[in-house]
Design a protein around this motif. Structure first.
Motif, short mmCIF file in Angstrom:
data_model
loop_
_atom_site.label_atom_id
_atom_site.label_comp_id
_atom_site.label_asym_id
_atom_site.label_seq_id
_atom_site.Cartn_x
_atom_site.Cartn_y
_atom_site.Cartn_z
N ARG A 1 -6.94 -2.34 -4.57
CA ARG A 1 -8.16 -1.78 -5.39
C ARG A 1 -8.12 -0.07 -5.05
O ARG A 1 -8.39 0.49 -5.89
CB ARG A 1 -9.36 -2.27 -5.06
N SER A 2 -7.50 0.21 -4.04
CA SER A 2 -7.74 1.56 -3.78
C SER A 2 -6.25 2.42 -4.17
O SER A 2 -6.04 3.30 -3.78
CB SER A 2 -7.78 2.09 -2.18
N GLY A 3 -5.35 1.34 -4.45
CA GLY A 3 -3.84 2.00 -4.95
C GLY A 3 -3.06 2.22 -3.94
O GLY A 3 -1.96 3.06 -4.23
N ARG A 4 -3.16 1.69 -2.88
CA ARG A 4 -2.39 2.08 -1.85
C ARG A 4 -1.58 1.03 -1.29
O ARG A 4 -0.85 0.63 -0.31
CB ARG A 4 -2.98 2.25 -0.46
N PHE A 5 -1.49 -0.05 -2.20
CA PHE A 5 -0.51 -1.36 -1.90
C PHE A 5 1.01 -1.08 -2.43
O PHE A 5 1.52 -0.65 -3.36
CB PHE A 5 -1.12 -2.47 -3.10
#
Length: 279
Positions: free
Chosen positions: A76-80
């Motif tokens: 959800r935070s774009g850190r995947f």
């Protein structure tokens, strides 16, 4: 590379123990990077089956490992990233088998609402792992389950020798999830009793079924090791058995299922098999 989902039409059909046994055997006998996980709300049975190994292999991190919830936040935070799943999992067999902890959400609605993200996580995991083995909630009442079945490369349907269970699956097809219309699946008879009238051959004849059927026999030693959180110790101690050893049938049948899963996943089992195993 492949997502393998273990699923049952109802509870009590050995889905979790069958998932754990298959993951443990593959982790012990094949040089394959595998991940096992239980995407279920309010159930950590799979983790308990491996508990002593988790504590031994991860002395500093078994309590703090991020697990599924941490990965959801990363998405959800774009850190995947590609190795995010690996970095949030726990080691069971170094370089061969990891376990991803399930959710700790207190609200089931929040868990169900995250089904799309949860299954995105497992799909992304296949970029790092050769196999992702999922212990799914039985039945059809969870969007997480339905989406996982739809993205699976192979479904292992856990049944039993109980006539009511067999008739629900073979005769009441409307109770099967839609994924069964276009996804390959195999049947696994868990807690199998080889002395029962309802042997594999008789079941197939009765219901005119010609697909693959495997068994996971009832085994007291396996059950005890699972309850003690030492399932990997069971497979380690039973890799080489004499012809009449009481655990031989269980090991042989478990190997048949594992081999089928690996072959169906496009893995070269002759190359990946670790030397020294055998019954």
């Amino acid at each position: 590379m492949a997502i393998i989902s273990f699923w049952g039409i109802q509870h009590g059909l050995g889905v979790t123990s069958s998932t754990a046994a298959t993951a443990a055997l593959i982790g012990m006998e094949y040089q394959v990077r595998s991940l096992v996980s239980q995407p279920q709300w309010s159930d950590n049975t799979l983790q308990r089956i491996f508990q002593k190994t988790i504590q031994h292999q991860n002395p500093q991190g078994f309590q703090t490992s991020g697990g599924l919830d941490a990965l959801e936040r990363a998405v959800r935070s774009g850190r995947f990233e590609r190795e995010s799943v690996k970095n949030n999992s726990l080691i069971l067999v170094p370089d061969r088998l990891d376990i991803l902890k399930g959710t700790t959400k207190a609200d089931r609605g929040q868990f169900d609402d995250a089904s799309e993200v949860i299954n995105l996580i497992y799909q992304k995991a296949t970029e790092y792992y050769d196999l992702v083995l999922l212990d799914l909630h039985s039945g059809r009442n969870s969007p997480v389950v339905l989406e996982a079945l739809n993205q699976s490369d192979l479904i292992v349907v856990c049944l039993s020798q109980n006539i009511n269970v067999l008739e629900r699956f073979f005769l009441q097809r409307e109770q099967q999830p839609e994924a069964f219309q276009n996804k390959p699946f195999v049947i696994l008879l868990s807690q199998y009793d080889e002395d029962s009238k309802f042997k594999v051959k008789n079941i197939c004849n009765k219901y005119r079924y010609k697909g693959p059927v495997f068994t996971m026999p009832y085994n007291t030693s396996f059950k005890d090791h699972s309850n003690d959180g030492e399932i990997l110790s069971f497979f380690r101690r039973n890799q080489q058995l004499t012809k009449f050893h009481p655990n031989r049938f269980f090991i042989e049948e478990s190997r048949k299922l594992a081999l089928h899963i690996l072959n169906e996943s496009g893995i070269n089992t002759q190359v990946k098999q670790i030397s020294g195993k055998g019954a």
